[in-house]
Design a protein around this motif. Structure first.
Motif, PDB file in Angstrom:
ATOM      1  N   LEU A 128       0.814  -1.204   0.000  1.00 17.82           N
ATOM      2  CA  LEU A 128       0.000   0.000   0.000  1.00 17.82           C
ATOM      3  C   LEU A 128       0.852   1.260   0.000  1.00 17.82           C
ATOM      4  N   THR A 129       0.355   2.290  -0.658  1.00 15.46           N
ATOM      5  CA  THR A 129       0.888   3.645  -0.552  1.00 15.46           C
ATOM      6  C   THR A 129      -0.185   4.500   0.092  1.00 15.46           C
ATOM      7  N   ILE A 130       0.142   5.109   1.241  1.00 14.07           N
ATOM      8  CA  ILE A 130      -0.809   5.904   2.010  1.00 14.07           C
ATOM      9  C   ILE A 130      -0.402   7.367   1.902  1.00 14.07           C
ATOM     10  N   THR A 131      -1.303   8.202   1.390  1.00 22.84           N
ATOM     11  CA  THR A 131      -0.999   9.603   1.104  1.00 22.84           C
ATOM     12  C   THR A 131      -1.811  10.518   2.011  1.00 22.84           C
ATOM     13  N   SER A 132      -1.124  11.470   2.638  1.00 22.60           N
ATOM     14  CA  SER A 132      -1.777  12.472   3.484  1.00 22.60           C
ATOM     15  C   SER A 132      -1.094  13.815   3.251  1.00 22.60           C
ATOM     16  N   ASP A 133      -1.478  14.813   4.047  1.00 22.61           N
ATOM     17  CA  ASP A 133      -0.846  16.132   3.936  1.00 22.61           C
ATOM     18  C   ASP A 133       0.632  16.092   4.324  1.00 22.61           C
ATOM     19  N   MET A 134       1.023  15.058   5.045  1.00 19.91           N
ATOM     20  CA  MET A 134       2.415  14.894   5.477  1.00 19.91           C
ATOM     21  C   MET A 134       3.272  14.207   4.425  1.00 19.91           C
ATOM     22  N   GLY A 135       2.646  13.747   3.335  1.00 19.52           N
ATOM     23  CA  GLY A 135       3.389  13.054   2.291  1.00 19.52           C
ATOM     24  C   GLY A 135       2.932  11.624   2.121  1.00 19.52           C
ATOM     25  N   GLU A 136       3.827  10.764   1.665  1.00 19.81           N
ATOM     26  CA  GLU A 136       3.497   9.368   1.418  1.00 19.81           C
ATOM     27  C   GLU A 136       4.276   8.444   2.338  1.00 19.81           C
ATOM     28  N   ARG A 137       3.656   7.327   2.680  1.00 21.88           N
ATOM     29  CA  ARG A 137       4.339   6.254   3.392  1.00 21.88           C
ATOM     30  C   ARG A 137       3.840   4.923   2.856  1.00 21.88           C
ATOM     31  N   ASN A 138       4.639   3.893   3.036  1.00 23.49           N
ATOM     32  CA  ASN A 138       4.295   2.563   2.537  1.00 23.49           C
ATOM     33  C   ASN A 138       3.931   1.650   3.701  1.00 23.49           C
ATOM     34  N   GLN A 139       3.036   0.746   3.421  1.00 24.81           N
ATOM     35  CA  GLN A 139       2.600  -0.208   4.443  1.00 24.81           C
ATOM     36  C   GLN A 139       2.149  -1.493   3.755  1.00 24.81           C
ATOM     37  N   LEU A 140       2.178  -2.597   4.506  1.00 24.81           N
ATOM     38  CA  LEU A 140       1.714  -3.887   4.006  1.00 24.81           C
ATOM     39  C   LEU A 140       0.387  -4.245   4.655  1.00 24.81           C
ATOM     40  N   LEU A 141      -0.497  -4.814   3.867  1.00 19.29           N
ATOM     41  CA  LEU A 141      -1.764  -5.374   4.360  1.00 19.29           C
ATOM     42  C   LEU A 141      -1.804  -6.836   3.937  1.00 19.29           C
ATOM     43  N   TRP A 142      -1.845  -7.714   4.942  1.00 18.56           N
ATOM     44  CA  TRP A 142      -1.845  -9.162   4.662  1.00 18.56           C
ATOM     45  C   TRP A 142      -3.216  -9.711   5.029  1.00 18.56           C
ATOM     46  N   ILE A 143      -3.986 -10.109   4.013  1.00 19.68           N
ATOM     47  CA  ILE A 143      -5.312 -10.690   4.217  1.00 19.68           C
ATOM     48  C   ILE A 143      -5.207 -12.197   4.057  1.00 19.68           C
ATOM     49  N   GLN A 144      -5.614 -12.935   5.086  1.00 18.88           N
ATOM     50  CA  GLN A 144      -5.473 -14.384   5.108  1.00 18.88           C
ATOM     51  C   GLN A 144      -6.778 -15.072   4.686  1.00 18.88           C
ATOM     52  N   PRO A 145      -6.718 -16.364   4.386  1.00 16.58           N
ATOM     53  CA  PRO A 145      -7.907 -17.070   3.868  1.00 16.58           C
ATOM     54  C   PRO A 145      -9.125 -17.042   4.775  1.00 16.58           C
ATOM     55  N   ASP A 146      -8.926 -16.883   6.088  1.00 17.26           N
ATOM     56  CA  ASP A 146     -10.081 -16.827   6.988  1.00 17.26           C
ATOM     57  C   ASP A 146     -10.596 -15.402   7.159  1.00 17.26           C
ATOM     58  N   MET A 147     -10.119 -14.486   6.309  1.00 16.19           N
ATOM     59  CA  MET A 147     -10.535 -13.079   6.312  1.00 16.19           C
ATOM     60  C   MET A 147     -10.082 -12.315   7.550  1.00 16.19           C
ATOM     61  N   THR A 148      -9.072 -12.842   8.273  1.00 24.05           N
ATOM     62  CA  THR A 148      -8.372 -12.028   9.251  1.00 24.05           C
ATOM     63  C   THR A 148      -7.225 -11.334   8.536  1.00 24.05           C
ATOM     64  N   ALA A 149      -6.728 -10.247   9.131  1.00 24.66           N
ATOM     65  CA  ALA A 149      -5.725  -9.455   8.417  1.00 24.66           C
ATOM     66  C   ALA A 149      -4.732  -8.819   9.372  1.00 24.66           C
ATOM     67  N   TRP A 150      -3.530  -8.562   8.838  1.00 31.14           N
ATOM     68  CA  TRP A 150      -2.498  -7.799   9.513  1.00 31.14           C
ATOM     69  C   TRP A 150      -2.245  -6.538   8.709  1.00 31.14           C
TER      70      TRP A 150
END
Length: 209
Positions: A128-150
């Protein structure tokens, strides 16, 4: 270190026609922290077009037993009681990617079954690329088969998928301050877009697997 889920874990939907009725079965396969598997089954009796929920349908009770996962095969027994009738069937399934195949065996014989994973296009690691007034930052979203996520190193629990929209909430703390965050987005053509909202404002989110 998180143990990956077996391919069979998740929610599966089976659809078929019987005359004017569309039969929809939903099977959810879960695995607990001890490695034990469980199965929940809903639906299967369908309704005619324009028939309201519950109209002309007896109360249905389902009991699942003898759940086993050996090799790559899931097997279990399902007993259905509706009115004064009782029906018992055994199932055997294997899964590959977002498709599940198998058989149902009862006193009426054997029937082949095929279904699709619910939310299958969401499962995986999203950059993911997350954009705000402070600029951009990167993050990971891990969605698992049981629909839980990190979300990064934060376990956000079960995500919600409804009418094509993906939502989840999580808390983030900085010193003595705690921020409630809410994400809402959707996937189109392999791209995840959405918004992350908290008391500090709204951030735009875009990513791909």
């Amino acid at each position: 270190r998180i143990k990956p889920f077996e391919p069979i874990v998740g929610t599966w939907e089976f659809r078929r026609q019987r005359g004017e009725r569309e039969m929809v079965d939903t099977m959810t396969v879960s695995r607990d922290q001890a490695g034990q598997f469980s199965v929940n089954w809903e639906g299967g009796f369908g309704r005619r077009p324009n028939q309201g929920e519950g109209e002309g349908r007896p109360e249905i009770q389902t009991e699942i037993s003898d759940v086993k996962y050996e090799g790559d095969k899931l097997t279990f027994t399902r007993k259905v009681t509706f009115g004064e009738n009782e029906r018992q069937s055994t199932y055997a399934f294997t899964a590959e990617d977002n498709t599940i195949t198998g058989t149902m065996t009862s006193e009426r014989g054997e029937r082949e079954m095929e279904g699709q994973r619910v939310g299958g296009d969401l499962i995986g690691m999203w950059e993911l690329t997350i954009t705000s007034d402070m600029g951009e930052r990167n993050q990971l979203l891990w969605i698992q088969p049981d629909m839980t996520a990190w979300f990064g190193s934060t376990n956000v629990g079960k995500i919600t998928v409804e009418d094509g929209a993906i939502t989840f909430d999580y808390e983030m703390g900085f010193g003595d301050q705690t921020f409630e965050n809410a994400f809402k987005g959707k996937v189109e053509n392999g791209i995840l877009t959405g918004e992350m909202t908290n008391s500090q404002g709204t951030q735009q989110v875009k990513g791909k697997k």
